[in-house]
Write an enzyme that holds these catalytic residues in place. Structure first.
Site, PDB file in Angstrom:
ATOM      1  N   ARG A   1      28.650   3.324  55.739  1.00  0.00           N
ATOM      2  CA  ARG A   1      28.000   2.036  56.002  1.00  0.00           C
ATOM      3  C   ARG A   1      27.842   1.341  54.656  1.00  0.00           C
ATOM      4  O   ARG A   1      27.638   2.017  53.632  1.00  0.00           O
ATOM      5  CB  ARG A   1      26.606   2.228  56.616  1.00  0.00           C
ATOM      6  CG  ARG A   1      26.603   2.726  58.045  1.00  0.00           C
ATOM      7  CD  ARG A   1      27.017   1.628  59.041  1.00  0.00           C
ATOM      8  NE  ARG A   1      26.881   2.074  60.419  1.00  0.00           N
ATOM      9  CZ  ARG A   1      27.883   2.545  61.164  1.00  0.00           C
ATOM     10  NH1 ARG A   1      29.093   2.640  60.661  1.00  0.00           N
ATOM     11  NH2 ARG A   1      27.672   2.918  62.418  1.00  0.00           N
TER      12      ARG A   1
ATOM     13  N   GLU B   1      28.364  -7.331  55.999  1.00  0.00           N
ATOM     14  CA  GLU B   1      29.611  -7.601  56.724  1.00  0.00           C
ATOM     15  C   GLU B   1      29.364  -8.463  57.970  1.00  0.00           C
ATOM     16  O   GLU B   1      28.296  -8.345  58.571  1.00  0.00           O
ATOM     17  CB  GLU B   1      30.309  -6.276  57.097  1.00  0.00           C
ATOM     18  CG  GLU B   1      29.495  -5.325  57.950  1.00  0.00           C
ATOM     19  CD  GLU B   1      30.174  -3.961  58.110  1.00  0.00           C
ATOM     20  OE1 GLU B   1      30.552  -3.338  57.089  1.00  0.00           O
ATOM     21  OE2 GLU B   1      30.323  -3.524  59.260  1.00  0.00           O
TER      22      GLU B   1
ATOM     23  N   HIS C   1      35.931  -3.064  58.446  1.00  0.00           N
ATOM     24  CA  HIS C   1      35.228  -2.043  59.247  1.00  0.00           C
ATOM     25  C   HIS C   1      36.094  -1.606  60.441  1.00  0.00           C
ATOM     26  O   HIS C   1      35.716  -1.800  61.605  1.00  0.00           O
ATOM     27  CB  HIS C   1      33.865  -2.573  59.726  1.00  0.00           C
ATOM     28  CG  HIS C   1      32.922  -1.469  60.127  1.00  0.00           C
ATOM     29  ND1 HIS C   1      31.569  -1.555  60.014  1.00  0.00           N
ATOM     30  CD2 HIS C   1      33.158  -0.229  60.649  1.00  0.00           C
ATOM     31  CE1 HIS C   1      31.002  -0.446  60.456  1.00  0.00           C
ATOM     32  NE2 HIS C   1      31.961   0.381  60.841  1.00  0.00           N
TER      33      HIS C   1
HETATM   34  P1  NAP Z   1      27.827  13.867  61.228  1.00  0.00           P
HETATM   35  O1  NAP Z   1      28.749  14.891  61.791  1.00  0.00           O
HETATM   36  O2  NAP Z   1      26.432  13.807  61.723  1.00  0.00           O
HETATM   37  O3  NAP Z   1      27.822  14.075  59.643  1.00  0.00           O
HETATM   38  C1  NAP Z   1      26.944  13.408  58.787  1.00  0.00           C
HETATM   39  C2  NAP Z   1      26.848  14.193  57.487  1.00  0.00           C
HETATM   40  O4  NAP Z   1      26.031  13.459  56.574  1.00  0.00           O
HETATM   41  C3  NAP Z   1      26.238  15.571  57.642  1.00  0.00           C
HETATM   42  O5  NAP Z   1      27.005  16.476  56.908  1.00  0.00           O
HETATM   43  C4  NAP Z   1      24.841  15.447  57.032  1.00  0.00           C
HETATM   44  O6  NAP Z   1      24.508  16.693  56.428  1.00  0.00           O
HETATM   45  C5  NAP Z   1      25.053  14.327  56.001  1.00  0.00           C
HETATM   46  N1  NAP Z   1      23.812  13.602  55.748  1.00  0.00           N
HETATM   47  C6  NAP Z   1      22.952  13.092  56.659  1.00  0.00           C
HETATM   48  N2  NAP Z   1      21.916  12.517  56.046  1.00  0.00           N
HETATM   49  C7  NAP Z   1      22.105  12.692  54.719  1.00  0.00           C
HETATM   50  C8  NAP Z   1      21.349  12.340  53.565  1.00  0.00           C
HETATM   51  N3  NAP Z   1      20.172  11.706  53.666  1.00  0.00           N
HETATM   52  N4  NAP Z   1      21.854  12.665  52.355  1.00  0.00           N
HETATM   53  C9  NAP Z   1      23.038  13.306  52.250  1.00  0.00           C
HETATM   54  N5  NAP Z   1      23.802  13.668  53.302  1.00  0.00           N
HETATM   55  C10 NAP Z   1      23.330  13.365  54.531  1.00  0.00           C
HETATM   56  O7  NAP Z   1      28.413  12.406  61.427  1.00  0.00           O
HETATM   57  P2  NAP Z   1      29.945  11.961  61.487  1.00  0.00           P
HETATM   58  O8  NAP Z   1      30.426  11.971  62.889  1.00  0.00           O
HETATM   59  O9  NAP Z   1      30.700  12.711  60.448  1.00  0.00           O
HETATM   60  O10 NAP Z   1      29.775  10.412  61.053  1.00  0.00           O
HETATM   61  C11 NAP Z   1      29.255  10.080  59.789  1.00  0.00           C
HETATM   62  C12 NAP Z   1      29.068   8.599  59.621  1.00  0.00           C
HETATM   63  O11 NAP Z   1      30.319   7.945  59.484  1.00  0.00           O
HETATM   64  C13 NAP Z   1      28.416   7.848  60.782  1.00  0.00           C
HETATM   65  O12 NAP Z   1      27.008   8.026  60.836  1.00  0.00           O
HETATM   66  C14 NAP Z   1      28.810   6.428  60.499  1.00  0.00           C
HETATM   67  O13 NAP Z   1      27.856   5.798  59.676  1.00  0.00           O
HETATM   68  C15 NAP Z   1      30.121   6.557  59.736  1.00  0.00           C
HETATM   69  N6  NAP Z   1      31.253   6.036  60.532  1.00  0.00           N
HETATM   70  C16 NAP Z   1      31.928   4.952  60.081  1.00  0.00           C
HETATM   71  C17 NAP Z   1      32.983   4.441  60.809  1.00  0.00           C
HETATM   72  C18 NAP Z   1      33.779   3.256  60.317  1.00  0.00           C
HETATM   73  O14 NAP Z   1      34.424   2.609  61.130  1.00  0.00           O
HETATM   74  N7  NAP Z   1      33.784   2.974  59.033  1.00  0.00           N
HETATM   75  C19 NAP Z   1      33.343   5.031  62.017  1.00  0.00           C
HETATM   76  C20 NAP Z   1      32.638   6.141  62.445  1.00  0.00           C
HETATM   77  C21 NAP Z   1      31.596   6.634  61.688  1.00  0.00           C
HETATM   78  P3  NAP Z   1      22.979  17.147  56.175  1.00  0.00           P
HETATM   79  O15 NAP Z   1      22.286  16.977  57.494  1.00  0.00           O
HETATM   80  O16 NAP Z   1      23.107  18.553  55.709  1.00  0.00           O
HETATM   81  O17 NAP Z   1      22.470  16.246  55.108  1.00  0.00           O
END
Ligand code: NAP
Length: 311
Positions: free
Chosen positions: A231, A260, A278
Site C-alpha cells: 500500500r 492514488e 495499482h
Molecule cells: P498475509 O499473508 O497476511 O501476509 C502479510 C505479512 O505481513 C505477514 O508475513 C505478516 O507477518 C507481515 N506483517 C503484518 N503486519 C506487519 C507489521 N506491522 N510489520 C511487519 N510485518 C507485518 O497477506 P498477503 O496475502 O501476503 O497480502 C499482503 C498485502 O499485500 C495485503 O495486505 C495488501 O496490502 C497487499 N496487496 C497488494 C495488492 C496490489 O494490487 N498491489 C494486491 C494484493 C495484496 P507478521 O504477522 O509476522 O508480522
C-alpha cells in the site's frame, strides 16, 4: 424476493453482474442524498460488499444495525476497521490466496523492469535514440540480495521467484517464520542495510504506516532499489521521492501510492522509476477468482453456512 445487498463502491463488472442476479443491490456510491439512502435501508441491510481500498467506515457500519457481513474484494482490508466491525457483530471477509501468484509476478516484473530499465529502453528505441548510439547500462538482477517486508502469502511467493533468479532472500516481519531458511531481521532498518532490493509486501494500515521510513530509504542507499506492491501508506513517499530525485536511491518500482490515483509529479519526470496503476492483482483470471470469493462468501452467509475466508 431477492435479498438486499449494500454495495459501497463499484467492483469488477462480472462480479457486479453476479451480485445483481442474486440480490437487490443498493448502490451507495450512486446515491446523491446519502442520508436519505441510508435511512431508507437501515433496517433492511444485513450484508454489504466493498473493495479493499474503499472499505467501509465505522460510522457507516453503525448506521446499519442489522449488518452482519462485509464481503471485501481484495486481500488487504486496511479500509475496514476489523476489530470495530467485530465489536458491532459484523464479520469481514476478504479474497486471499487467489491473487498471491499474480501479485508476486508483478513484484518481480517491477524488480526486472526497474533494474534493467525496461521502460526507459522501450522509450529509447521508440524515440529513435538507438540510431544515435547505445543505451546506458543497467543493473544486474540475478544473484542480488533481496529483502522482503512482510513474508506472508505474497512475500513467500516473491521469495520463491527470487530464488529462481539466484537471489539471496532475507525478510522482516513481526514474527520469525517457521519452515523458511531466509535470514530474519527483527528491524526493517537492518534489513535495508543488508540488501540491494527491498520489496514491500506487508498489509497497509496504521501499524505499518511509513515502515519504510526516511532512515530505511537511506539505509537502502544510492545503489538500492525499492519495490512496493503493498500500500502507498507503507512508504514515506516524500522521503522516497527526495532520495530518488537526489540520487540517494537507485530506483523504485511502484504499484501503489499514498494518494492514488494521484502520483507525485516529481516521479513522473524520473527515468529510474517504473510506475503502475495499482494492478498487481489485475489479470482476468485473478480478478474473476477474487469476485467469485466475494460472491461465495455472501452466498455462504445467506445460506447460514460457515464463511469461506473470514478475516
Ligand atoms: P498475509 O499473508 O497476511 O501476509 C502479510 C505479512 O505481513 C505477514 O508475513 C505478516 O507477518 C507481515 N506483517 C503484518 N503486519 C506487519 C507489521 N506491522 N510489520 C511487519 N510485518 C507485518 O497477506 P498477503 O496475502 O501476503 O497480502 C499482503 C498485502 O499485500 C495485503 O495486505 C495488501 O496490502 C497487499 N496487496 C497488494 C495488492 C496490489 O494490487 N498491489 C494486491 C494484493 C495484496 P507478521 O504477522 O509476522 O508480522
Amino acid at each position: 424476493m431477492k435479498p438486499d445487498l449494500l454495495l459501497i463502491c463499484p467492483l469488477f463488472p462480472a462480479t457486479m453482474a453476479q451480485l445483481d442476479a442474486a440480490y437487490t443491490v443498493h448502490r451507495y456510491y450512486q446515491a446523491t442524498d446519502k442520508d436519505a439512502f441510508v435511512a431508507g435501508l437501515a433496517e433492511r441491510i444485513t450484508a454489504a460488499a466493498t473493495a479493499g481500498h474503499e472499505g467501509m467506515s465505522v460510522a457507516l457500519m453503525g448506521k446499519f444495525p442489522k449488518l452482519k457481513i462485509i464481503s471485501c474484494f481484495g486481500v488487504g482490508v486496511d479500509g475496514i476497521d476489523v476489530p470495530a466491525a467485530r465489536k458491532l457483530g459484523i464479520a469481514v471477509t476478504n479474497t486471499p490466496d487467489v491473487l498471491t501468484e499474480c501479485v508476486a509476478d508483478n513484484a518481480l516484473a517491477l524488480v526486472l523492469a526497474t533494474m534493467r530499465r525496461t521502460v526507459f529502453n522501450d522509450k529509447f528505441v521508440r524515440a529513435g535514440n538507438w540510431l544515435k548510439g547505445g543505451a546506458p547500462l543497467a543493473d544486474k538482477v540475478s544473484g542480488s540480495r533481496l529483502g522482503i517486508i512482510g513474508l506472508g502469502r505474497i512475500g513467500k511467493a516473491i521469495a520463491k521467484r527470487a530464488e529462481a533468479f539466484g537471489m539471496k532472500v532475507a525478510y522482516h516481519s513481526r514474527n520469525k517464520q517457521t519452515g523458511v531458511s531466509y535470514d530474519y531481521y527483527d528491524k526493517p532498518l537492518q534489513l535495508a542495510r543488508d540488501v540491494k532490493i527491498l520489496v514491500v509486501a506487508c498489509p497497509g494500515g496504521k501499524e505499518t504506516e511509513r515502515i519504510v521510513s526516511r532512515e530505511v530509504i537511506d539505509a537502502l542507499g544510492k545503489d538500492g532499489y525499492l519495490i512496493n506492491v503493498s500500500r502507498g501508506s507503507t512508504v514515506d513517499e516524500p522521503a522516497m521521492v527526495d532520495a530518488l530525485v537526489n540520487g540517494r536511491l537507485a530506483g523504485a518500482g511502484l504499484d501503489v501510492f499514498v494518494a492514488e490515483p494521484k502520483v507525485p509529479d516529481a516521479l513522473l519526470k524520473l527515468d529510474n522509476v517504473v510506475l503502475q496503476p495499482h494492478v498487481s492483482s489485475g489479470t482476468h483470471w485473478t480478478r474473476a477468482a477474487m469476485g467469485q470469493l466475494v460472491v461465495d462468501n455472501l452466498a455462504a452467509y445467506f445460506a447460514g453456512k460457515p464463511l469461506l475466508t473470514q478475516v
